[in-house]
Design a protein around this motif. Structure first.
Motif, PDB file in Angstrom:
ATOM      1  N   THR A 167       0.832  -1.199   0.000  1.00 30.56           N
ATOM      2  CA  THR A 167       0.000   0.000   0.000  1.00 30.56           C
ATOM      3  C   THR A 167       0.871   1.256   0.000  1.00 30.56           C
ATOM      4  O   THR A 167       0.636   2.181  -0.790  1.00 30.56           O
ATOM      5  CB  THR A 167      -0.926   0.012   1.231  1.00 30.56           C
ATOM      6  OG1 THR A 167      -1.614  -1.235   1.290  1.00 30.56           O
ATOM      7  CG2 THR A 167      -1.927   1.129   1.148  1.00 30.56           C
ATOM      8  N   ALA A 168       1.879   1.289   0.869  1.00 27.31           N
ATOM      9  CA  ALA A 168       2.738   2.473   0.950  1.00 27.31           C
ATOM     10  C   ALA A 168       3.418   2.741  -0.390  1.00 27.31           C
ATOM     11  O   ALA A 168       3.495   3.891  -0.842  1.00 27.31           O
ATOM     12  CB  ALA A 168       3.782   2.286   2.049  1.00 27.31           C
ATOM     13  N   VAL A 194      -8.996  -6.012   7.915  1.00 31.69           N
ATOM     14  CA  VAL A 194      -8.270  -4.826   8.387  1.00 31.69           C
ATOM     15  C   VAL A 194      -8.129  -3.811   7.260  1.00 31.69           C
ATOM     16  O   VAL A 194      -8.256  -2.605   7.463  1.00 31.69           O
ATOM     17  CB  VAL A 194      -6.895  -5.231   8.956  1.00 31.69           C
ATOM     18  CG1 VAL A 194      -6.045  -4.011   9.236  1.00 31.69           C
ATOM     19  CG2 VAL A 194      -7.083  -6.031  10.235  1.00 31.69           C
ATOM     20  N   LYS A 195      -7.900  -4.302   6.052  1.00 25.15           N
ATOM     21  CA  LYS A 195      -7.800  -3.406   4.895  1.00 25.15           C
ATOM     22  C   LYS A 195      -9.121  -2.656   4.682  1.00 25.15           C
ATOM     23  O   LYS A 195      -9.128  -1.448   4.452  1.00 25.15           O
ATOM     24  CB  LYS A 195      -7.464  -4.230   3.649  1.00 25.15           C
ATOM     25  CG  LYS A 195      -7.134  -3.423   2.431  1.00 25.15           C
ATOM     26  CD  LYS A 195      -5.718  -2.906   2.507  1.00 25.15           C
ATOM     27  CE  LYS A 195      -5.626  -1.544   1.880  1.00 25.15           C
ATOM     28  NZ  LYS A 195      -4.363  -0.876   2.157  1.00 25.15           N
ATOM     29  N   PHE A 225      -6.484   8.389  -3.423  1.00 23.45           N
ATOM     30  CA  PHE A 225      -6.001   7.291  -2.580  1.00 23.45           C
ATOM     31  C   PHE A 225      -7.028   6.165  -2.525  1.00 23.45           C
ATOM     32  O   PHE A 225      -6.671   4.992  -2.497  1.00 23.45           O
ATOM     33  CB  PHE A 225      -5.681   7.807  -1.173  1.00 23.45           C
ATOM     34  CG  PHE A 225      -4.458   8.676  -1.143  1.00 23.45           C
ATOM     35  CD1 PHE A 225      -3.205   8.104  -1.011  1.00 23.45           C
ATOM     36  CD2 PHE A 225      -4.561  10.045  -1.289  1.00 23.45           C
ATOM     37  CE1 PHE A 225      -2.075   8.884  -1.007  1.00 23.45           C
ATOM     38  CE2 PHE A 225      -3.427  10.846  -1.289  1.00 23.45           C
ATOM     39  CZ  PHE A 225      -2.181  10.263  -1.151  1.00 23.45           C
ATOM     40  N   ILE A 226      -8.311   6.532  -2.523  1.00 27.15           N
ATOM     41  CA  ILE A 226      -9.352   5.510  -2.519  1.00 27.15           C
ATOM     42  C   ILE A 226      -9.299   4.712  -3.831  1.00 27.15           C
ATOM     43  O   ILE A 226      -9.448   3.485  -3.842  1.00 27.15           O
ATOM     44  CB  ILE A 226     -10.748   6.151  -2.295  1.00 27.15           C
ATOM     45  CG1 ILE A 226     -10.787   6.782  -0.897  1.00 27.15           C
ATOM     46  CG2 ILE A 226     -11.858   5.120  -2.443  1.00 27.15           C
ATOM     47  CD1 ILE A 226     -11.989   7.662  -0.649  1.00 27.15           C
ATOM     48  N   ALA A 227      -9.016   5.424  -4.943  1.00 19.35           N
ATOM     49  CA  ALA A 227      -8.861   4.728  -6.226  1.00 19.35           C
ATOM     50  C   ALA A 227      -7.714   3.722  -6.145  1.00 19.35           C
ATOM     51  O   ALA A 227      -7.811   2.593  -6.634  1.00 19.35           O
ATOM     52  CB  ALA A 227      -8.607   5.740  -7.343  1.00 19.35           C
ATOM     53  N   ILE A 262      -5.347  -1.920  -4.859  1.00 20.54           N
ATOM     54  CA  ILE A 262      -4.659  -2.718  -3.836  1.00 20.54           C
ATOM     55  C   ILE A 262      -5.556  -3.856  -3.348  1.00 20.54           C
ATOM     56  O   ILE A 262      -5.125  -5.008  -3.242  1.00 20.54           O
ATOM     57  CB  ILE A 262      -4.231  -1.823  -2.657  1.00 20.54           C
ATOM     58  CG1 ILE A 262      -3.207  -0.788  -3.128  1.00 20.54           C
ATOM     59  CG2 ILE A 262      -3.658  -2.652  -1.528  1.00 20.54           C
ATOM     60  CD1 ILE A 262      -3.080   0.410  -2.226  1.00 20.54           C
ATOM     61  N   THR A 263      -6.833  -3.518  -3.068  1.00 24.78           N
ATOM     62  CA  THR A 263      -7.760  -4.545  -2.605  1.00 24.78           C
ATOM     63  C   THR A 263      -7.911  -5.628  -3.662  1.00 24.78           C
ATOM     64  O   THR A 263      -7.928  -6.824  -3.347  1.00 24.78           O
ATOM     65  CB  THR A 263      -9.140  -3.924  -2.292  1.00 24.78           C
ATOM     66  OG1 THR A 263      -8.938  -2.763  -1.506  1.00 24.78           O
ATOM     67  CG2 THR A 263     -10.016  -4.885  -1.544  1.00 24.78           C
TER      68      THR A 263
END
Lengths: 173, 438
Positions: free
Chosen positions: B190-191, B373-374, B412-414, B419-420
């Protein structure tokens, strides 16, 4: 009378928070020492697990709940009551404080019964070198619940007084 | 009582619960009350009162869960003694000259800060005061400058030590050591995806992040590194302790807290007031978690009596739902409820229903922990109640509008969608490291 109860609630909640703080400090040192001694000298500190489990943990987890209620540190959904009038919000908060007092009151009552039962039986666990008494720790729940109920009732009184615009003494009757 | 009406009571209780929450009931009290009344109806008052009398002690007297106050104490000590303060300075010296450099530096510093402090709110608050004013001074786009702190602050929930993982593991009866380790790669992924997005956007549109001239001598860089060493040491110490088998995951908490205290003491930053404040803060947060946790257990018992989880698992079986279906439904639940509820409360509220459903569908429960958690993390930054956005708003005041912060967060949500998707498509990302532990 009301003032006396307020200052009593204030003091009791702070004493409980200090006890929780002390417990969390001791937990860190005790478990830390145990790890170090196990690693370097292969000889653990006796009863680390039991004392942490039965004494430090209930104190840390339960003792601060009264001061959280007093400071209204609980997590509350604000979204739907955002535009409600101040009176309505005070009324809702008062009702919720009453419900909280009721819930914790029941919890306190039935854990007292449980605590008396365990005390009479002299509940203990067997650890390596001695018997660790567990029954005194059982009283942590009734004591914190009692202080919580005192705090919540005082809040309900204050909130409902605000909601109905009367001084606290009249709202109580 | 026949199963049909028992299930009806179960479902009615869910409605009552949501209504109470909307009327400003604290989540712990609402959950506890609804469960208590429900158990009284289904099993009679005596069963309910017996649970109420015994559960608070039985639940809090837990060796496994002692990791929760210890990790909280570690975070509070690291934050209050100022060990985390120099992270941003160091990141800035090393990363400042890249495209979008200050934002990239903030991204990694916030991730490290969040991992060590364990609190995405503390991260947003501290990094917001430090990094946002500087980015704004260099004419960074306000939406980018604010949203990077809000988004990267959520990474603490995945990168160990993670309190969310400890609670999930306890509730789902999964090995906590593996869960903590499982969060490492998804957190780093993610980072890095965040950083890549910032760099690409800054390259395409230099106006977002005007280049700055950060010149640092080798000596300055070395000094920054010397100042910042405790943070990686703490995080790696906790991970290494678990991985190397020196400490159990439970002991790792106390180990981390003590290590933090010793480092702070050596650096002469541990005053009595810092220690006391940290102790009280950790105790308070623990009590908040346990209050909700206790009610969540009552709720679990009540739901089990009502047969709702059984209904759900039957539904999953009958509809031949695949792992993917179940995971996607869970994601939807978290996205919707995450808009209104606090993440940890939301997790405790949903696990009693989701854990049996996951198990029925044959979902790997370590992987499920990472995903949950994600999902919770994403709830921190989605409107209308993305808590981190509000913390940032409180710090920047009138300088930046809330809508601007959310506009920045949309990027960031995009990225989170990507990532998800990756985490769901490639469970190995989550499972590689924990599988190596066997």
């Amino acid at each position: 009378m009301l003032q006396f109860l307020e200052s009593l609630a204030d003091r009791l909640t702070k004493v409980l928070l200090w006890m929780a703080g002390l417990a969390i400090f001791l937990m860190m040192v005790h478990v830390g020492l145990d790890i170090a001694l196990k690693y370097f000298f292969s000889s653990p500190v006796p009863s680390t697990l039991e004392i942490t489990t039965y004494y430090y943990m209930p104190l840390v987890a339960l003792a601060p709940i009264a001061i959280l209620q007093r400071e209204r540190g609980h997590i509350v959904v604000e979204l739907f009551t955002h535009s409600a009038s101040k009176r309505l919000r005070s009324f809702l908060d008062g009702v919720m404080a009453l419900l909280a007092a009721g819930f914790m009151g029941l919890m306190g009552w039935f854990s007292t019964i449980e605590a008396i039962r365990k005390t009479e039986r002299g509940e203990f666990v067997f650890v390596t070198y001695f018997d660790l008494l567990v029954w005194p720790a059982r009283w942590i729940v009734p004591v914190t619940a009692a202080v919580f109920v005192l705090v919540a009732l005082l809040q309900a009184l204050g909130d409902l007084a605000k909601a109905f615009g009367k001084p606290p003494a009249e709202a109580a009757s | 009582m026949d199963p049909g009406s028992a299930a009806l009571i179960g479902i009615a209780s869910l409605v009552a619960l949501l209504a109470l929450l909307a009327l400003r009931a604290p989540i712990g009290i609402a959950l506890g009350l609804v469960s208590l009344v429900g158990i009284m109806i289904l099993r009679g008052p005596n069963a309910a009162f017996q649970l109420l009398g015994g559960l608070p002690f039985a639940f809090s007297a837990s060796w496994t869960l002692s990791a929760v106050p210890m990790f909280l104490l570690m975070g509070a000590l690291a934050f209050r003694s100022g060990l985390t303060a120099s992270l941003y300075d160091a990141a800035r010296l090393f990363l400042g000259r890249m495209p979008g450099g200050l934002a990239v530096a903030t991204n990694f510093a916030s991730a490290g800060f969040a991992a060590a402090s364990g609190s995405s709110l503390a991260t947003a608050a501290a990094m917001g005061r430090l990094a946002i004013p500087e980015m704004l001074r260099y004419r960074y786009d306000p939406a980018l400058a604010t949203s990077v702190v809000a988004a990267a602050g959520t990474l603490g929930a995945l990168i160990p030590p993670s309190i969310a993982m400890v609670i999930y593991g306890w509730f789902a009866e999964q090995p906590i050591g593996k869960l903590l380790i499982a969060g490492i790669l998804p957190g780093l992924l993610t980072a890095f995806i965040y950083a890549a997005m910032i760099i690409v956007r800054s390259l395409l549109n230099p106006k977002l992040a005007p280049p700055i001239d950060v010149r640092a001598t080798r000596a300055e860089k070395l000094a920054a590194l010397i100042d910042v060493w405790p943070i990686p040491v703490l995080i790696l110490g906790v991970i290494g302790g678990i991985y190397g088998g020196v400490t159990t995951p439970t002991e790792a908490g106390a180990f981390g807290a003590l290590l933090t205290a010793v480092i702070a003491l050596v650096k002469r930053k541990l005053t009595l007031s810092v220690l006391l404040q940290s102790l009280f803060e950790a105790a308070r947060t623990t009590a908040v978690i346990f209050m909700i946790g206790f009610s969540a257990i009552l709720f679990t018992r009540f739901l089990a009596f009502s047969g709702v989880p059984g209904l759900l698992t039957d539904m999953i079986q009958d509809s031949q739902a695949t792992v993917l279906h179940v995971v996607l439904v869970a994601m939807l639940i978290y996205l919707v409820l995450g808009m209104f509820l606090d993440p940890l409360g939301l997790m405790l509220l949903t696990l009693p229903i989701l854990v049996p459903a996951f198990e029925q569908a044959g979902v790997n429960m370590i992987w499920a922990g990472v995903l949950i958690v994600k999902f919770l993390e994403i709830g921190f930054i989605t409107p209308p109640v993305g808590m981190n956005a509000f913390v940032i708003k409180a710090i920047v005041g009138d300088q930046v509008a809330l809508t601007t912060i959310f506009r920045g967060l949309a990027w960031f949500i995009a990225m989170e969608v990507i990532i998800t998707g990756l985490l769901i498509a490639f469970p190995e990302i989550s499972l590689l490291l924990p599988d190596l532990m066997d």
